[in-house]
Design a protein around this motif. Sequence first.
Motif, PDB file in Angstrom:
ATOM      1  N   THR A  88       0.507  -0.896   0.293  1.00 17.84           N
ATOM      2  CA  THR A  88      -0.515  -0.328   0.402  1.00 17.84           C
ATOM      3  C   THR A  88       0.881   1.315   0.525  1.00 17.84           C
ATOM      4  O   THR A  88       1.601   1.302   0.321  1.00 17.84           O
ATOM      5  CB  THR A  88      -0.688   0.105   1.559  1.00 17.84           C
TER       6      THR A  88
ATOM      7  N   HIS B  50      -3.071   2.735   8.539  1.00 19.99           N
ATOM      8  CA  HIS B  50      -3.694   2.587   8.328  1.00 19.99           C
ATOM      9  C   HIS B  50      -4.389   1.247   9.013  1.00 19.99           C
ATOM     10  O   HIS B  50      -5.247   0.835   9.285  1.00 19.99           O
ATOM     11  CB  HIS B  50      -4.096   1.435   6.770  1.00 19.99           C
TER      12      HIS B  50
ATOM     13  N   ASP C 299      -0.066   4.278   1.715  1.00 18.75           N
ATOM     14  CA  ASP C 299      -1.043   4.368   2.776  1.00 18.75           C
ATOM     15  C   ASP C 299      -0.518   4.539   3.868  1.00 18.75           C
ATOM     16  O   ASP C 299       0.307   3.950   3.701  1.00 18.75           O
ATOM     17  CB  ASP C 299      -2.687   3.792   3.433  1.00 18.75           C
TER      18      ASP C 299
ATOM     19  N   SER D  42     -10.846  -0.409  -1.802  1.00 21.77           N
ATOM     20  CA  SER D  42     -10.479  -0.877  -2.856  1.00 21.77           C
ATOM     21  C   SER D  42     -10.957  -2.292  -2.967  1.00 21.77           C
ATOM     22  O   SER D  42     -10.709  -3.204  -1.871  1.00 21.77           O
ATOM     23  CB  SER D  42      -8.818  -0.990  -4.459  1.00 21.77           C
TER      24      SER D  42
ATOM     25  N   GLN E 176      -2.697  -1.268  -3.572  1.00 23.56           N
ATOM     26  CA  GLN E 176      -3.614  -0.815  -3.107  1.00 23.56           C
ATOM     27  C   GLN E 176      -4.521   0.730  -2.094  1.00 23.56           C
ATOM     28  O   GLN E 176      -3.899  -0.852  -0.932  1.00 23.56           O
ATOM     29  CB  GLN E 176      -4.846  -1.648  -3.140  1.00 23.56           C
ATOM     30  N   PRO E 177      -5.034   1.323  -2.459  1.00 18.58           N
ATOM     31  CA  PRO E 177      -5.648   1.753  -1.038  1.00 18.58           C
ATOM     32  C   PRO E 177      -6.995   1.293  -0.580  1.00 18.58           C
ATOM     33  O   PRO E 177      -7.293   0.119  -0.638  1.00 18.58           O
ATOM     34  CB  PRO E 177      -6.027   3.016  -1.789  1.00 18.58           C
ATOM     35  N   ARG E 178      -6.947   1.704   1.160  1.00 17.63           N
ATOM     36  CA  ARG E 178      -8.556   1.047   1.643  1.00 17.63           C
ATOM     37  C   ARG E 178      -9.582   1.519   0.548  1.00 17.63           C
ATOM     38  O   ARG E 178      -9.703   2.594   0.295  1.00 17.63           O
ATOM     39  CB  ARG E 178      -8.604   1.762   2.554  1.00 17.63           C
TER      40      ARG E 178
ATOM     41  N   GLU F   9      -7.005   9.448  -7.621  1.00 18.20           N
ATOM     42  CA  GLU F   9      -6.079   9.408  -7.418  1.00 18.20           C
ATOM     43  C   GLU F   9      -5.119   8.186  -7.468  1.00 18.20           C
ATOM     44  O   GLU F   9      -4.574   7.771  -7.748  1.00 18.20           O
ATOM     45  CB  GLU F   9      -6.157   9.663  -5.262  1.00 18.20           C
ATOM     46  N   PRO F  10      -5.494   6.455  -6.861  1.00 17.38           N
ATOM     47  CA  PRO F  10      -5.395   5.429  -7.188  1.00 17.38           C
ATOM     48  C   PRO F  10      -4.538   4.990  -8.465  1.00 17.38           C
ATOM     49  O   PRO F  10      -3.642   4.654  -9.362  1.00 17.38           O
ATOM     50  CB  PRO F  10      -6.026   5.247  -6.916  1.00 17.38           C
TER      51      PRO F  10
END
Length: 316
Positions: A32, A37, A34, A259, A255-257, A191-192
């Motif tokens: 990630t 998290h 992030d 997803s 991958q972001p939270r 953004e991702p």
Amino acid sequence: MTSPAPPRPGRPVGHPAGGAAVLATLLPYRRTLDTGHGGTPDPFPAQLRQLAGPVAAGEPVVFTLPGFPCKSPNPAKVLGHLPDEGERLALRFLDALCVRISAVHPPGARIVICSDGHVFSDLIQVPDRHIDAYADALRALIHDEGLTRLDVFDLRQVYGQRLSHDAKRALVHEHHAPALETLRSLTRSDEPTRRLYQGITRFLFEDTISFAGTRSALQRDCRRRAYGVMQRSRAWGELIAGHHPGAFRLSIHPQPRGSAKFGIRLLDTPDVWLTPWHACVLEHPDGRRELLHRADAERLGRPVFHRGRPSHFVAG
């Protein structure tokens, strides 16, 4: 590679917290961008929903992982066009991860590696014969290592052997790829997606070995090809979902939270985007292994050979 905490005691099959326990096993290896998290399953409702079915039914969890396409064509990054120590360690990690999951979900798990090299080999400029050799060697490596919880899925399972690689790519694109303008719009607004586009563009720029034009022309060409790779990648994802319905989708990209995909880190690396097929392994004196570009690993260590081929580097 980081060792996990001791597995938690297993819960009864079908226990409502079983999916959370499986997800908790994955969290230490999340790939990630992030920060902060946390390490609890709560922020991942999509993944908990994916796990609910097999856990409640007392069935093995099936993961799909698009990746392991081929080696980068850039000799400053990799040792050759066949799998080496990087792939071996990554495959062993994935198989061991399935074993750890069986400690909290007794029916266990298996991972389907969806090797995607032929899906966009024309765009990444890698010969199809190299991709065939890589995929065949990958299957042999899984067999030789006794990694019984791993399978390989590629376009040969979808379209057989009769069609040409170009014809298979055309079918994948025609039936499953999103519109180009859709991706361009997402790149501007999401953004991702923007980060993924930039990451792929960077890889294509680094991996283009010969180009007759200027640097700015190459950058334009790589941006164009990056959109093509993203289209084909999404098309491959749709095709995988059709062949493996209900599977838990892993990704080799951050991958972001929130997803629907869960990024998985295969090996230690200073670059969150780096994979075994864009790098090689450097083994440190304390036994720690990390992925680095070949040019960097070469400066820090000496080469190690396995069965007559370069495998990795050892520092010190």
